[in-house]
Design a protein around this motif. Structure first.
Motif, PDB file in Angstrom:
ATOM      1  N   GLN A 138      38.990  32.035  48.973  1.00 14.56           N
ATOM      2  CA  GLN A 138      38.162  30.909  48.557  1.00 14.56           C
ATOM      3  C   GLN A 138      38.963  29.604  48.585  1.00 14.56           C
ATOM      4  OE1 GLN A 138      36.632  31.995  44.710  1.00 14.56           O
ATOM      5  NE2 GLN A 138      35.067  33.394  45.545  1.00 14.56           N
ATOM      6  N   ALA A 139      40.240  29.697  48.132  1.00 18.92           N
ATOM      7  CA  ALA A 139      41.087  28.496  48.119  1.00 18.92           C
ATOM      8  C   ALA A 139      41.364  28.006  49.539  1.00 18.92           C
ATOM      9  CB  ALA A 139      42.390  28.804  47.394  1.00 18.92           C
ATOM     10  N   ILE A 140      41.672  28.955  50.436  1.00 23.54           N
ATOM     11  CA  ILE A 140      41.955  28.582  51.828  1.00 23.54           C
ATOM     12  C   ILE A 140      40.728  27.941  52.469  1.00 23.54           C
ATOM     13  CG2 ILE A 140      42.433  29.534  54.114  1.00 23.54           C
ATOM     14  CD1 ILE A 140      44.253  31.579  52.722  1.00 23.54           C
ATOM     15  N   GLY A 149      35.701  20.938  44.838  1.00 24.02           N
ATOM     16  CA  GLY A 149      34.962  21.694  43.830  1.00 24.02           C
ATOM     17  C   GLY A 149      35.619  23.035  43.497  1.00 24.02           C
ATOM     18  N   PHE A 150      36.382  23.559  44.401  1.00 27.33           N
ATOM     19  CA  PHE A 150      37.066  24.837  44.181  1.00 27.33           C
ATOM     20  C   PHE A 150      37.990  24.784  42.965  1.00 27.33           C
ATOM     21  CE2 PHE A 150      41.126  27.007  44.814  1.00 27.33           C
ATOM     22  CZ  PHE A 150      40.725  28.329  44.774  1.00 27.33           C
ATOM     23  N   GLY A 201      49.599  26.752  54.219  1.00 27.06           N
ATOM     24  CA  GLY A 201      50.693  27.652  54.582  1.00 27.06           C
ATOM     25  C   GLY A 201      51.152  28.474  53.388  1.00 27.06           C
ATOM     26  N   ILE A 202      51.240  27.822  52.228  1.00 28.97           N
ATOM     27  CA  ILE A 202      51.673  28.533  51.013  1.00 28.97           C
ATOM     28  C   ILE A 202      50.654  29.606  50.633  1.00 28.97           C
ATOM     29  CG2 ILE A 202      52.139  28.272  48.543  1.00 28.97           C
ATOM     30  CD1 ILE A 202      53.185  25.456  49.173  1.00 28.97           C
ATOM     31  N   ALA A 209      49.416  39.908  54.851  1.00 27.95           N
ATOM     32  CA  ALA A 209      48.594  40.548  55.876  1.00 27.95           C
ATOM     33  C   ALA A 209      47.164  40.765  55.401  1.00 27.95           C
ATOM     34  CB  ALA A 209      49.204  41.898  56.277  1.00 27.95           C
ATOM     35  N   ASP A 210      46.908  40.713  54.081  1.00 26.47           N
ATOM     36  CA  ASP A 210      45.571  40.947  53.581  1.00 26.47           C
ATOM     37  C   ASP A 210      44.606  39.825  53.950  1.00 26.47           C
ATOM     38  OD1 ASP A 210      46.212  43.353  52.381  1.00 26.47           O
ATOM     39  OD2 ASP A 210      47.012  42.344  50.603  1.00 26.47           O
ATOM     40  N   LEU A 211      45.178  38.676  54.354  1.00 26.98           N
ATOM     41  CA  LEU A 211      44.318  37.554  54.756  1.00 26.98           C
ATOM     42  C   LEU A 211      44.182  37.515  56.279  1.00 26.98           C
ATOM     43  CD1 LEU A 211      45.679  34.879  52.276  1.00 26.98           C
ATOM     44  CD2 LEU A 211      43.673  36.318  52.046  1.00 26.98           C
TER      45      LEU A 211
END
Length: 211
Positions: A138-140, A149-150, A201-202, A209-211
């Motif tokens: 969600q953040a990405i 809004g996040f 990047g952070i 790998a989960d993303l």
């Protein structure tokens, strides 16, 4: 006595002549009785001898049976002692088996309890991991679209806790913390747009790998 009676009978017959017929009858009857008694005596003698023979034979067989039984006594005693020894061994083996089974059951119960705790811990860790991955995604997505809004959502709070618990570079943690605290006072997206690439990047590095 029978001979005497015979002599008396003959003398009487000589004296009385033809009138001795009744005596003759008595004599004849006595002689028949004598013969019958003699025959019965022979029969009884034969039976007695057979009985004596039977007794002697039975005695010999009985002595032989007693001797055979006496010979078997040590063997039977040895067999009895061996059977008693085996019985004791079986009792000991059964007791040990019962003890081993109880120990195995205790070990199994302990293993099941440990497995249950491990599963509970894994389920909790898995739930937390899924929540972290969801918050990172969600953040990405929010950073890529430039939406502020996040920062007011529960996912932002998850990332705050994650940034404190993860083993990460201190500078990256400071940048991420600064990013997550923006927007709490109503700042617009222009305040973090210059750092959005670095923040992306952070975040992606945190997700691996989960993303």
């Amino acid at each position: 006595c029978l001979a005497c009676l015979g002599a008396v009978a003959e003398a009487t017959q000589a004296t009385h002549g033809s009138r001795g017929n009744p005596i003759r009858k008595v004599v004849n009857m006595l002689k028949m009785m004598e013969q019958k008694v003699a025959e019965e005596g022979e029969k009884k003698k034969d039976l007695f001898e057979k009985y004596i023979c039977y007794c002697k034979t039975s005695e010999a067989e009985l002595k032989k049976s007693i001797a055979t039984a006496q010979d078997k006594v040590p063997q039977l005693q040895s067999s009895l002692e061996a059977a008693t020894g085996r019985h004791k061994q079986l009792v000991t083996a059964v007791g040990q088996h019962k003890k081993d089974r109880e120990n195995s059951q205790q070990a199994l119960d302990g293993a099941l309890a440990l497995r249950t705790k491990q599963k509970e811990a894994f389920d909790k860790e898995s739930t937390n991991l899924q929540a972290n991955i969801k918050a990172l995604r969600q953040a990405i997505a929010a950073v890529e679209k430039g939406k502020t809004g996040f920062l007011q959502t529960s996912a932002a709070n998850v990332l705050k806790r994650l940034s404190l618990s993860l083993d990460m570079n201190g500078a990256d943690r400071d940048i991420l913390t600064s990013f997550l605290t923006q927007g709490q006072g109503g700042e617009d997206s222009s305040e973090y747009e210059p750092q959005s690439g670095e923040i992306l990047g952070i975040l992606k590095q945190m997700g691996g790998a989960d993303l």
